[in-house]
Design an enzyme around this catalytic site. Structure first.
Site, PDB file in Angstrom:
ATOM      1  N   GLU A 442     -14.203  14.662  24.038  1.00  0.00           N
ATOM      2  CA  GLU A 442     -13.268  15.348  23.045  1.00  0.00           C
ATOM      3  C   GLU A 442     -13.045  14.592  21.725  1.00  0.00           C
ATOM      4  O   GLU A 442     -12.283  14.621  21.287  1.00  0.00           O
ATOM      5  CB  GLU A 442     -11.927  15.336  23.971  1.00  0.00           C
TER       6      GLU A 442
HETATM    7  C1  LIG Z   1     -18.478  13.256  31.478  1.00  0.00           C
HETATM    8  C2  LIG Z   1     -18.705  13.933  30.114  1.00  0.00           C
HETATM    9  C3  LIG Z   1     -17.935  15.252  30.233  1.00  0.00           C
HETATM   10  C4  LIG Z   1     -18.108  16.117  28.773  1.00  0.00           C
HETATM   11  N1  LIG Z   1     -17.436  17.382  28.662  1.00  0.00           N
HETATM   12  C5  LIG Z   1     -17.998  18.265  27.697  1.00  0.00           C
HETATM   13  C6  LIG Z   1     -17.588  19.513  27.886  1.00  0.00           C
HETATM   14  O1  LIG Z   1     -16.736  19.815  28.789  1.00  0.00           O
HETATM   15  N2  LIG Z   1     -17.861  19.950  26.762  1.00  0.00           N
HETATM   16  C7  LIG Z   1     -18.700  19.562  25.659  1.00  0.00           C
HETATM   17  O2  LIG Z   1     -19.014  20.521  24.781  1.00  0.00           O
HETATM   18  N3  LIG Z   1     -18.825  18.264  25.645  1.00  0.00           N
HETATM   19  C8  LIG Z   1     -18.509  17.647  26.728  1.00  0.00           C
HETATM   20  N4  LIG Z   1     -19.015  16.344  26.706  1.00  0.00           N
HETATM   21  C9  LIG Z   1     -19.636  15.688  25.358  1.00  0.00           C
HETATM   22  C10 LIG Z   1     -18.821  14.633  24.623  1.00  0.00           C
HETATM   23  O3  LIG Z   1     -17.757  15.359  24.037  1.00  0.00           O
HETATM   24  C11 LIG Z   1     -19.553  13.917  23.566  1.00  0.00           C
HETATM   25  O4  LIG Z   1     -20.511  13.047  24.491  1.00  0.00           O
HETATM   26  C12 LIG Z   1     -18.805  13.308  22.605  1.00  0.00           C
HETATM   27  O5  LIG Z   1     -18.240  13.989  21.778  1.00  0.00           O
HETATM   28  C13 LIG Z   1     -19.930  12.600  21.850  1.00  0.00           C
HETATM   29  O6  LIG Z   1     -21.233  13.103  21.523  1.00  0.00           O
HETATM   30  P1  LIG Z   1     -22.335  12.069  21.816  1.00  0.00           P
HETATM   31  O7  LIG Z   1     -22.382  11.716  22.965  1.00  0.00           O
HETATM   32  O8  LIG Z   1     -23.412  12.871  21.419  1.00  0.00           O
HETATM   33  O9  LIG Z   1     -22.130  10.868  20.894  1.00  0.00           O
HETATM   34  P2  LIG Z   1     -22.914  10.681  19.392  1.00  0.00           P
HETATM   35  O10 LIG Z   1     -22.350  11.848  18.639  1.00  0.00           O
HETATM   36  O11 LIG Z   1     -24.354  10.526  19.238  1.00  0.00           O
HETATM   37  O12 LIG Z   1     -22.274   9.263  18.822  1.00  0.00           O
HETATM   38  C14 LIG Z   1     -22.585   8.159  19.095  1.00  0.00           C
HETATM   39  C15 LIG Z   1     -21.860   7.022  18.610  1.00  0.00           C
HETATM   40  O13 LIG Z   1     -21.728   7.292  17.171  1.00  0.00           O
HETATM   41  C16 LIG Z   1     -20.283   7.443  16.608  1.00  0.00           C
HETATM   42  N5  LIG Z   1     -20.356   8.512  15.577  1.00  0.00           N
HETATM   43  C17 LIG Z   1     -21.152   9.421  15.586  1.00  0.00           C
HETATM   44  N6  LIG Z   1     -20.807  10.051  14.371  1.00  0.00           N
HETATM   45  C18 LIG Z   1     -20.096   9.523  13.689  1.00  0.00           C
HETATM   46  C19 LIG Z   1     -19.671   9.478  12.430  1.00  0.00           C
HETATM   47  N7  LIG Z   1     -19.678  10.681  11.769  1.00  0.00           N
HETATM   48  N8  LIG Z   1     -18.682   8.723  12.062  1.00  0.00           N
HETATM   49  C20 LIG Z   1     -18.373   7.489  12.641  1.00  0.00           C
HETATM   50  N9  LIG Z   1     -19.042   7.309  13.946  1.00  0.00           N
HETATM   51  C21 LIG Z   1     -19.778   8.334  14.551  1.00  0.00           C
HETATM   52  C22 LIG Z   1     -19.563   7.846  17.728  1.00  0.00           C
HETATM   53  O14 LIG Z   1     -18.324   7.546  17.872  1.00  0.00           O
HETATM   54  C23 LIG Z   1     -20.362   7.191  18.945  1.00  0.00           C
HETATM   55  O15 LIG Z   1     -19.691   5.765  18.992  1.00  0.00           O
HETATM   56  C24 LIG Z   1     -19.128  15.345  27.640  1.00  0.00           C
HETATM   57  C25 LIG Z   1     -19.517  14.236  27.974  1.00  0.00           C
HETATM   58  C26 LIG Z   1     -19.286  13.375  29.219  1.00  0.00           C
HETATM   59  C27 LIG Z   1     -19.965  12.026  29.134  1.00  0.00           C
END
Ligand SMILES: Cc1cc2nc3c(=O)[nH]c(=O)nc-3n(C[C@H](O)[C@H](O)[C@H](O)COP(=O)(O)OP(=O)(O)OC[C@H]3O[C@@H](n4cnc5c(N)ncnc54)[C@H](O)[C@@H]3O)c2cc1C
Length: 592
Positions: A442
């Site tokens: 989220e």
């Molecule tokens: C168990 C689980 C359930 C989930 N359920 C859903 C779901 O139902 N629907 C759905 O759509 N998604 C879902 N997700 C996805 C989840 O919302 C994302 O994993 C999350 O939003 C982060 O995206 P990412 O993993 O690609 O990390 P990234 O976006 O790659 O981020 C990696 C790191 O970089 C930081 N970062 C990235 N961009 C910035 C910025 N602009 N400024 C500062 N810091 C930054 C982040 O804070 C993080 O620490 C789920 C994930 C998991 C693991």
């Protein structure tokens, strides 16, 4: 085996003493007839459902997990389907839904309290239902009449569940990168093609149909977030009567193996020309999805509050029974081989940290739920606007502050059990593992902090923050003549003044270096969270002080602990926020 008893007494205190829920609801025409007895009766039934139906499935869900059977078929852990049937039969999905669409019309306030209990009992199970409620919010706001007739009514009844499909392999936080395409069919529907990952409750056997709310791009849409549209893509296409018809081309390709919430299926969803319908306007999908995301963000705060509460209850029960060592002041139980570990100050520190965070979190979450009710239903537009601005400001705080606290306190509660906390039989490891995801999904907590400082505070020149500050100041003014509260009001007044000064400082620095916002955001969110907690703890202490019954005495003791032990965190956070960007950005990227 862990136990859970819903903290109904504390909920009553928050609802009826702190927040004056009866008076507040009387001001909302839709809820004016709702009395305390009815609310308490609903909460008591919800508490039974929590401890008797879904809590016994929590460890089963963790151990057995979900199963992928091939060809898109996923089953939830044993017992989950039957519990969901009971949930639907009892009418729980519709509690706070609109009566026009089959709901029971109770306030969000009530749903919010139920969700805390059900998350304590079984977060992984509740996610199947919780995401459906977020889909309800989105369809209520943006669905067409026909979409509401066919889909909303079935979400309200619980016959069908919902998901939110945003994330793709290369696109998480930065939704502007998403690639899933939607092409118009001749009949007004669209064909969607792409891959979504990490989709919670993406496939399961709990309900007869699943509505996926999917973000995708139309041909020729502008690049980035301005070219994203939202689509409704059901697992089974409804027939002419709106009942389950043919299988749609959206299928789970696999499920993830993960650290916690094993009972919830986290799916890769493949869309292969799947049929969908636009929700809201083309290219305005992110705004529509934000309705769902904001609802889900508050829900995630409730997930961690729930985890931390059940972890606390089990740690406190263990500490009372566990005999190790003697009190530093001399044996407390000379007739026994050793004293209970509750005699040790450090064990009390861990338990009181959890208790202060949980009771503060409960007060904050319940107040924000009341704000939502005011925002939706208050007859005065000025009150609705104030509630809406406060909600916008506080949503990232509820999400990030409560989930950071929830993980920290779940870990402390595990620590109370010593080595036994690490052994699965006691269930404490599951709380720690399950609570960890809440800081990530989220929108990560880092992103919540940016949202708070960058969008909610600085973008409007501090106007929303000023509304909140005015509430804190009003409390301070009202209680200026109560010297017995000075131990709470003096640090609260200082924190308010220091936060206002810090906000102005960051605003000035950010004009010279945009990295200052990103650098200060996380400590700023912790400070804002503590400002909320200090305000609410001072208010709770003001109600409890001078009453010497067990409940109120414990409330004052916990308030004193909060101000002495937890609030001082802000001193470090102010230093971090002021240290700012230079020391973070100085390191060359190739040195990492
Ligand atoms: C168990 C689980 C359930 C989930 N359920 C859903 C779901 O139902 N629907 C759905 O759509 N998604 C879902 N997700 C996805 C989840 O919302 C994302 O994993 C999350 O939003 C982060 O995206 P990412 O993993 O690609 O990390 P990234 O976006 O790659 O981020 C990696 C790191 O970089 C930081 N970062 C990235 N961009 C910035 C910025 N602009 N400024 C500062 N810091 C930054 C982040 O804070 C993080 O620490 C789920 C994930 C998991 C693991």
């Amino acid at each position: 085996m862990p136990h859970y008893t819903a903290p109904l007494r504390d909920m009553q205190f928050v609802l009826f003493d702190l927040l004056q829920a009866e008076t507040e609801l009387a001001a909302l025409p839709r809820h004016a007839g709702l009395d305390r007895d009815t609310i308490e009766a609903v909460l008591e039934e919800g508490a039974k459902f929590a401890s008797q139906v879904i809590q016994p499935l929590n460890q089963v869900g963790d151990r057995e997990g979900c199963t992928y059977h091939g060809d898109g078929v996923v089953t939830a852990p044993p017992g989950f389907k039957e519990a969901y049937r009971q949930y639907v039969d009892n009418g729980w999905p519709s509690v706070s839904c609109d009566p026009d669409w089959g709901g029971q019309g109770l306030p969000t306030l009530v749903n919010n309290r139920l969700y805390e209990m059900w998350n304590s009992a079984n977060q992984a199970w509740l996610m199947y239902a919780g995401l459906s409620h977020s889909a309800y919010e989105c369809l209520m706001a943006f669905g067409t009449e026909e979409q509401k007739q066919v889909y909303l009514t079935r979400i309200v009844s619980g016959e069908w569940t919902g998901t939110m499909c945003l994330t793709e392999p290369h696109c998480g936080t930065d939704l502007g990168l998403l690639k899933t395409r939607a092409e118009a069919n001749d009949d007004g529907s669209f064909a969607l093609t792409g891959t979504k990952i990490f989709i919670s409750a993406g496939e399961h056997d709990l309900a007869e149909n699943i509505l996926h709310l999917v973000l995708a791009r139309l041909p020729g849409a502008p690049a980035g977030t301005k070219g994203i549209s939202l689509f409704l893509v059901p697992k089974f296409l409804p027939d002419a009567d709106g009942n389950v018809g043919g299988r749609n081309a959206i299928k789970a390709g696999s499920i993830e193996h993960k650290m916690g919430i094993h009972g919830n299926a986290t799916c890769v969803m493949n869309l292969d020309g799947a049929t969908g319908w636009l929700i809201g306007e083309a290219n305005k999908g992110l705004a529509a999805m934000f309705v769902m995301m904001n609802s889900a963000r508050l829900g995630v705060g409730m997930q961690s509050l729930g985890q931390a509460e059940v972890a606390y209850q089990n740690a406190a029960a263990y500490a009372k029974d566990r005999l190790q060592g003697r009190a530093a002041t001399g044996p407390a139980s000379p007739d026994k081989a050793a004293d209970s570990i509750l005699v040790h100050p450090d064990v009390r520190r861990m338990l009181l940290t959890a208790r202060a965070c949980n009771e503060g979190g409960r007060a904050l979450a319940t107040w924000t739920a009341l704000l939502l009710d005011r925002e939706h239903d208050h007859p005065d537009p000025a009150v609705r606007e104030e509630a809406s601005e406060l909600m916008a400001l506080l949503t990232p705080v509820v999400k990030a502050f409560l989930t950071d606290n929830g993980y920290e306190t779940a870990t402390l509660c595990q620590q109370v059990l010593g080595g036994h906390g690490y052994i699965s039989e006691w269930g404490m490891d599951q709380y720690v593992r399950d609570a960890r995801i809440n800081m990530i999904y989220e929108g990560t907590n880092g992103i919540q902090a940016l949202d708070l400082l960058g969008r909610k505070v600085l973008m409007d020149g501090g106007a929303k923050f000023a509304r909140f500050a005015a509430l804190v100041q009003a409390f301070l003014d009202e209680n200026a003549g109560r010297p017995e509260l000075a131990e709470f009001t003096a640090p609260l007044a200082k924190l308010l003044a220091d936060t206002v000064a810090l906000t102005q400082e960051i605003g000035v620095k950010a004009k010279a270096d945009p990295n200052e916002v990103g650098a200060a955001a996380v400590p700023y969110l912790r400070i804002t969270g503590h400002l909320c907690f200090a305000w609410l703890w001072a208010r709770m202490a003001a109600l409890a002080i001078g009453k010497d019954d067990h409940f109120h005495a414990a409330k004052v003791a916990t308030a004193r602990f909060y101000f002495a032990w937890l609030l001082p965190e802000v001193e470090q956070r102010f230093r971090e926020a002021r240290a700012g960007a230079p020391s973070l950005m100085a390191m060359p990227a190739d040195a990492f």
